[in-house]
Design a protein around this motif. Sequence first.
Motif, PDB file in Angstrom:
ATOM      1  N   ASN A 246      28.181  37.185  41.246  1.00  0.00           N
ATOM      2  CA  ASN A 246      29.597  37.093  41.588  1.00  0.00           C
ATOM      3  C   ASN A 246      30.159  38.454  41.972  1.00  0.00           C
ATOM      4  OD1 ASN A 246      29.357  34.439  40.829  1.00  0.00           O
ATOM      5  ND2 ASN A 246      30.571  34.622  38.963  1.00  0.00           N
ATOM      6  N   MET A 247      31.050  38.450  42.967  1.00  0.00           N
ATOM      7  CA  MET A 247      31.703  39.689  43.373  1.00  0.00           C
ATOM      8  C   MET A 247      32.632  40.185  42.278  1.00  0.00           C
ATOM      9  SD  MET A 247      33.980  40.453  46.800  1.00  0.00           S
ATOM     10  CE  MET A 247      32.651  40.027  47.934  1.00  0.00           C
ATOM     11  N   GLY A 248      33.244  39.255  41.547  1.00  0.00           N
ATOM     12  CA  GLY A 248      34.163  39.628  40.477  1.00  0.00           C
ATOM     13  C   GLY A 248      33.594  39.316  39.105  1.00  0.00           C
ATOM     14  N   SER A 249      34.360  38.597  38.313  1.00  0.00           N
ATOM     15  CA  SER A 249      33.963  38.237  36.947  1.00  0.00           C
ATOM     16  C   SER A 249      32.807  37.240  36.949  1.00  0.00           C
ATOM     17  CB  SER A 249      35.169  37.632  36.224  1.00  0.00           C
ATOM     18  OG  SER A 249      34.792  36.937  35.055  1.00  0.00           O
ATOM     19  N   ASN A 250      32.069  37.198  35.847  1.00  0.00           N
ATOM     20  CA  ASN A 250      31.003  36.196  35.717  1.00  0.00           C
ATOM     21  C   ASN A 250      31.522  34.857  35.204  1.00  0.00           C
ATOM     22  OD1 ASN A 250      31.417  36.535  32.951  1.00  0.00           O
ATOM     23  ND2 ASN A 250      29.523  37.671  32.616  1.00  0.00           N
ATOM     24  N   GLU A 261      30.555  20.494  41.113  1.00  0.00           N
ATOM     25  CA  GLU A 261      30.792  21.746  41.822  1.00  0.00           C
ATOM     26  C   GLU A 261      31.275  22.840  40.876  1.00  0.00           C
ATOM     27  OE1 GLU A 261      31.811  20.293  46.290  1.00  0.00           O
ATOM     28  OE2 GLU A 261      33.423  20.080  44.826  1.00  0.00           O
ATOM     29  N   VAL A 262      30.577  23.976  40.914  1.00  0.00           N
ATOM     30  CA  VAL A 262      30.883  25.104  40.034  1.00  0.00           C
ATOM     31  C   VAL A 262      31.528  26.212  40.867  1.00  0.00           C
ATOM     32  CG1 VAL A 262      29.925  26.819  38.453  1.00  0.00           C
ATOM     33  CG2 VAL A 262      28.949  24.498  38.528  1.00  0.00           C
ATOM     34  N   TYR A 263      32.632  26.770  40.352  1.00  0.00           N
ATOM     35  CA  TYR A 263      33.402  27.790  41.053  1.00  0.00           C
ATOM     36  C   TYR A 263      33.544  29.044  40.190  1.00  0.00           C
ATOM     37  CZ  TYR A 263      35.072  24.039  44.173  1.00  0.00           C
ATOM     38  OH  TYR A 263      35.161  23.003  45.064  1.00  0.00           O
ATOM     39  N   THR A 264      33.801  30.174  40.840  1.00  0.00           N
ATOM     40  CA  THR A 264      34.183  31.372  40.096  1.00  0.00           C
ATOM     41  C   THR A 264      35.609  31.181  39.586  1.00  0.00           C
ATOM     42  OG1 THR A 264      35.003  32.471  42.103  1.00  0.00           O
ATOM     43  CG2 THR A 264      32.699  32.869  41.481  1.00  0.00           C
ATOM     44  N   LEU A 265      35.862  31.621  38.369  1.00  0.00           N
ATOM     45  CA  LEU A 265      37.178  31.438  37.766  1.00  0.00           C
ATOM     46  C   LEU A 265      38.236  32.279  38.479  1.00  0.00           C
ATOM     47  CD1 LEU A 265      38.683  29.993  35.463  1.00  0.00           C
ATOM     48  CD2 LEU A 265      38.198  31.987  34.024  1.00  0.00           C
ATOM     49  N   ASP A 266      37.835  33.457  38.991  1.00  0.00           N
ATOM     50  CA  ASP A 266      38.807  34.345  39.626  1.00  0.00           C
ATOM     51  C   ASP A 266      38.939  34.107  41.133  1.00  0.00           C
ATOM     52  OD1 ASP A 266      36.437  35.431  40.580  1.00  0.00           O
ATOM     53  OD2 ASP A 266      36.582  37.284  39.429  1.00  0.00           O
ATOM     54  N   GLY A 267      38.180  33.133  41.671  1.00  0.00           N
ATOM     55  CA  GLY A 267      38.282  32.822  43.095  1.00  0.00           C
ATOM     56  C   GLY A 267      37.556  33.790  44.002  1.00  0.00           C
ATOM     57  N   MET A 268      36.827  34.741  43.433  1.00  0.00           N
ATOM     58  CA  MET A 268      36.061  35.699  44.238  1.00  0.00           C
ATOM     59  C   MET A 268      34.755  35.051  44.703  1.00  0.00           C
ATOM     60  SD  MET A 268      37.776  38.597  44.358  1.00  0.00           S
ATOM     61  CE  MET A 268      36.697  40.051  44.415  1.00  0.00           C
ATOM     62  N   PRO A 269      34.172  35.562  45.787  1.00  0.00           N
ATOM     63  CA  PRO A 269      32.940  34.955  46.309  1.00  0.00           C
ATOM     64  C   PRO A 269      31.747  35.112  45.364  1.00  0.00           C
ATOM     65  CG  PRO A 269      34.005  36.320  47.978  1.00  0.00           C
ATOM     66  CD  PRO A 269      34.693  36.610  46.678  1.00  0.00           C
ATOM     67  N   SER A 270      30.796  34.196  45.528  1.00  0.00           N
ATOM     68  CA  SER A 270      29.548  34.210  44.780  1.00  0.00           C
ATOM     69  C   SER A 270      28.403  33.999  45.763  1.00  0.00           C
ATOM     70  CB  SER A 270      29.544  33.102  43.729  1.00  0.00           C
ATOM     71  OG  SER A 270      28.362  33.121  42.957  1.00  0.00           O
TER      72      SER A 270
END
Length: 289
Positions: A246-250, A261-270
């Motif tokens: 992840n670009m941001g938080s894990n 569908e699994v997403y990053t919590l902070d909306g940053m790209p993965s």
Amino acid sequence: MKIGRNDPCWCGSGKKYKQCHEAFDRKIEQARVAGHVVPSHDIIKTPDQILKIKESAKINMACLDAVAEKIRPGMTTLEIDQIVYDTTKKMGGIPATLNYEGFPKSVCTSVNDQVCHGIPSRDVILKEGDIVNVDCSTILDGFFSDSSRMFMIGEVDEEKKRLVEVTKECCDLGLAQVKPWGFLGDMAEAVHTHAEENGYSVVREIGGHGVGVEFHEEPWVGYLSNRGEDMLMVPGMIFTIEPMINMGSNQIYTDQENGWEVYTLDGMPSAQWEYQVLVTEEGYELISW
């Protein structure tokens, strides 16, 4: 059950145990006594199984090659799904994800902040600047292959491009640590060290897995442990290296409506690449990529 030295070897080679896997098993037992996690016999693939898994992998890679030729801005992820389905069926295989535990499509397409398990849809249209992971899994004659690739759609900004490239580097550095009688932690350390040195985070909850005779087998393969930890790697093991970076938080979450569908919590790209790898006597062999 204890095998006699003159009994047929458990691997099905037809040789006597003492001429085949006795010394191999003794080495594994020494590691177990020393406190390490070691593979059971059912994790270790026979030569015949390995050949059949490689045939499945040919279809898997053909699917990803076909996607690579056609993916473009304006394409829907449902079109990607159709490419994978058509290629798989034409070559005599079965898409492993189709109807797997209720998953409705033949491939996973995870765009931008989707970490994994993206469901192809006519409503998801790839646009300039997107990054997308296409995760393909194939069954051929009962044997499984599994790998994924990242695709950058049109002109992608430098931050996303760097994420995709560093994630691939993480996989390559991890792959270089796959050696017989080493440990999965050797690979994991290489992965998370490179990701963290570049300012990224590694998803903790989802990892790789054994694969070949079943879609998901032991061992579970994480990327946050260190050298000398986790399961002993021995010749004949097949597993995936597929860190999600992840670009941001894990931190991640799963869509509650579809349950997939699994997403990053902070909306940053993965980003994610996935290799299917065989441990050999000399090192490793890529099975699907």
